[in-house]
Design a protein around this motif. Sequence first.
Motif, mmCIF file in Angstrom:
data_model
loop_
_atom_site.group_PDB
_atom_site.id
_atom_site.type_symbol
_atom_site.label_atom_id
_atom_site.label_comp_id
_atom_site.label_asym_id
_atom_site.label_seq_id
_atom_site.Cartn_x
_atom_site.Cartn_y
_atom_site.Cartn_z
ATOM 1 N N LEU A 86 48.806 32.824 9.817
ATOM 2 C CA LEU A 86 48.171 31.548 9.484
ATOM 3 C C LEU A 86 48.767 30.980 8.204
ATOM 4 C CD1 LEU A 86 44.409 32.173 10.271
ATOM 5 C CD2 LEU A 86 46.021 30.684 11.475
ATOM 6 N N ALA A 87 49.122 31.890 7.280
ATOM 7 C CA ALA A 87 49.697 31.427 6.015
ATOM 8 C C ALA A 87 50.916 30.547 6.262
ATOM 9 C CB ALA A 87 50.088 32.628 5.155
ATOM 10 N N LYS A 90 49.743 27.156 8.920
ATOM 11 C CA LYS A 90 48.938 26.158 8.198
ATOM 12 C C LYS A 90 49.749 25.524 7.071
ATOM 13 C CE LYS A 90 44.837 26.854 10.117
ATOM 14 N NZ LYS A 90 44.412 25.869 11.121
ATOM 15 N N ARG A 91 50.391 26.387 6.251
ATOM 16 C CA ARG A 91 51.071 25.861 5.060
ATOM 17 C C ARG A 91 52.215 24.931 5.443
ATOM 18 N NH1 ARG A 91 51.179 26.623 -0.100
ATOM 19 N NH2 ARG A 91 49.830 28.455 -0.078
ATOM 20 N N TYR A 92 52.932 25.247 6.500
ATOM 21 C CA TYR A 92 54.095 24.430 6.847
ATOM 22 C C TYR A 92 53.795 23.429 7.947
ATOM 23 C CZ TYR A 92 56.100 27.652 3.638
ATOM 24 O OH TYR A 92 56.342 28.370 2.488
ATOM 25 N N PRO A 122 59.957 26.485 -0.590
ATOM 26 C CA PRO A 122 59.208 26.559 0.666
ATOM 27 C C PRO A 122 60.093 26.801 1.888
ATOM 28 C CG PRO A 122 59.342 24.303 -0.112
ATOM 29 C CD PRO A 122 59.918 25.156 -1.197
#
Lengths: 189, 464
Positions: A86-87, A90-92, A122
């Motif tokens: 999810l990290a 969601k983040r990207y 990133p």
Amino acid sequence: MFKKADNNALWAIGLSLVLFFIGGIITTVVPPLVDTSWSKPFENRDPAKGVTGKLVPLNEQQKKGRAIYVREGCWYCHTQQIRTLLADTKRYGWRGVDAPISTPDEFVYDDPHMFGTKRTGPDLARVGGKYDTQWHRTHFRNPRDLVKGSIMPAYPWIVNNPEEFNALVAYLQNLGRSKDWRPANDYEK
Amino acid sequence: MQPQFSKAEAANAPAGAIIHEDATAKWFLVSSVAYFFIVGIIAVIIAAKFVWPDLMGTMSWLTYGRLRPLHVNGMLFGWLLAADMGLAYYVIPRLCGVKLWSEKLGLATAALWNVIILGAVVTLLAGLNQGWEYAELPWYLDILVVVAWIMFGINIFMTVANRKYQAMYVTIWYIMGCILWTAFVYLTGNFATLFATGTNQANLNWMYVHNAVGLIFTPIGLAIAYYFIPRASSTPLHSHKLSMVGFWSLAFVYVWTGAHHMLHGPISQWLQTISIAFSLMLLIPVWAVVYNLFATMKGQWHQLRESVPLKFLMSGVVFYLLTCFQGPMHSLRTVNAIVSKTDWIPGHAHMAVLGCFSFFAIAGTYYAVPRIWNKALHSDSLANWSYWMLMIGGLGFFTTLWLGGFWQGWQWNNVSIPFIDTVIALKPIWIVRFVSGLMMFTGIVLFAYNILATALGNPEEAAV
């Protein structure tokens, strides 16, 4: 058997190669034979089966941009993989939409692969279409003008060379786009 | 057993003693120590760039993306592997009780190796980068590496074939293993990758990267530790049988683990699981080696007070244990989800390559150089300082990067924190890294100066 290698160099050599090759072959030669998704380009026309899209090879300009990405070592600080976490999804993601997980069939034409190991900056697997050309121009000229606290180097010699700059941006804007993941098709140009 | 001496010591050698020429060892050791210092400067610059990103940013060939591969390749091949090879040229003839098969071939290998390293400097700064980690060098240099490796292999294998003592000490196995495995690992990482793309290529690349450490630097590094720990402490090795367990389990287990560099990534789940299982099994060879070397030192630890080589060697063993405990642990999916891709990873990598294998190579150099040149070490106190600088600087570097990396990983897992805030948060970590990097560099300078002053300086009283 192992004892014999104590006094006999040929035994030592043979045995250490045999043991090495068992694992070596199972983990390098076998996987691409078993997992066809490693070599079959991504294509999906059926929305019921998930994100649609088709992987096409890069055009000449994008290839040139990719070569610049390799040359400047961008890949030492930027990965290109949305992991099964999810990290990452969601983040990207972008504007409330989760980024699709990266699959091997999206990278079939990648040579050299640019998965990367370190995220000092990133992940860029789905960066295509997130920022427009003008943003990239300002950002490459001096990243700190747009992102305060960034430690990315400035690349004025790329911005001042329109051919190189356009090629690099063409490559970046294509990243992650084989999966057509923006529902409103709201990619920046 | 026939007594053995280096050529410089020959004047005092009894009749019938074996006199080792050591010319190849000399050239490899001196050039590797020089690269250690030169590439150390680059290391400090790239650490500084994390704190001052605009530093030296006006020229393309001084950007982070150009200097980082030079740092990695320079340290791995210019310093560490060359020093290890130099020590192999010193150790193998002594363990076999014969002269090196061919000093001429050895000297040619040393010359070719220097051509490769200088070629690497030029090509990497020019941005001629193949795009694979640890395999950045362009193909024409790769071919020269293969040629040099074959020359090295022939020399070592012929020396072993001519050996006077039939039983082979574990050091000989490890060096032979290193030469053989390296050949295949290097070909996979630098040539097989040319015929693959995407995930397939990445898998080959990771097999190479992982085994560059696991099957190149580990076996030759352990070979050095196994030779110099008993030598420097004048204590026999605890158990030959245990060293055998370590060797054969290493040969079998290591190669399976490449895919653990892509956990959660775009690579088959079954391959990820295999790599995790075998990563855990790595604890077997590691424990066999560490227990053996610790048991050798039992009752002998007081010797560390007086001996700089032993200080480096035994700290190296501790770092080896820590590195190889970390490795399997962060292969576990749950731990990996936090530390992967963070600054934890360079902390881990530096402990392996600097804390463990470079410490072994430094110790071997400190032990061998005075004997090869038959001179007392230029300064024992400088040698002690070089140890403490590298030790304290290294510990500062490793621990801050682990803490920082773990913290970074937690922040990434909290999606409400913007990415740039996770960068800004790490600034204090990078300042500490830079300062501890400076300490490590000071240690390198003291080491390099001490060795070069011993080798090239005025003749002083002979070593005891």
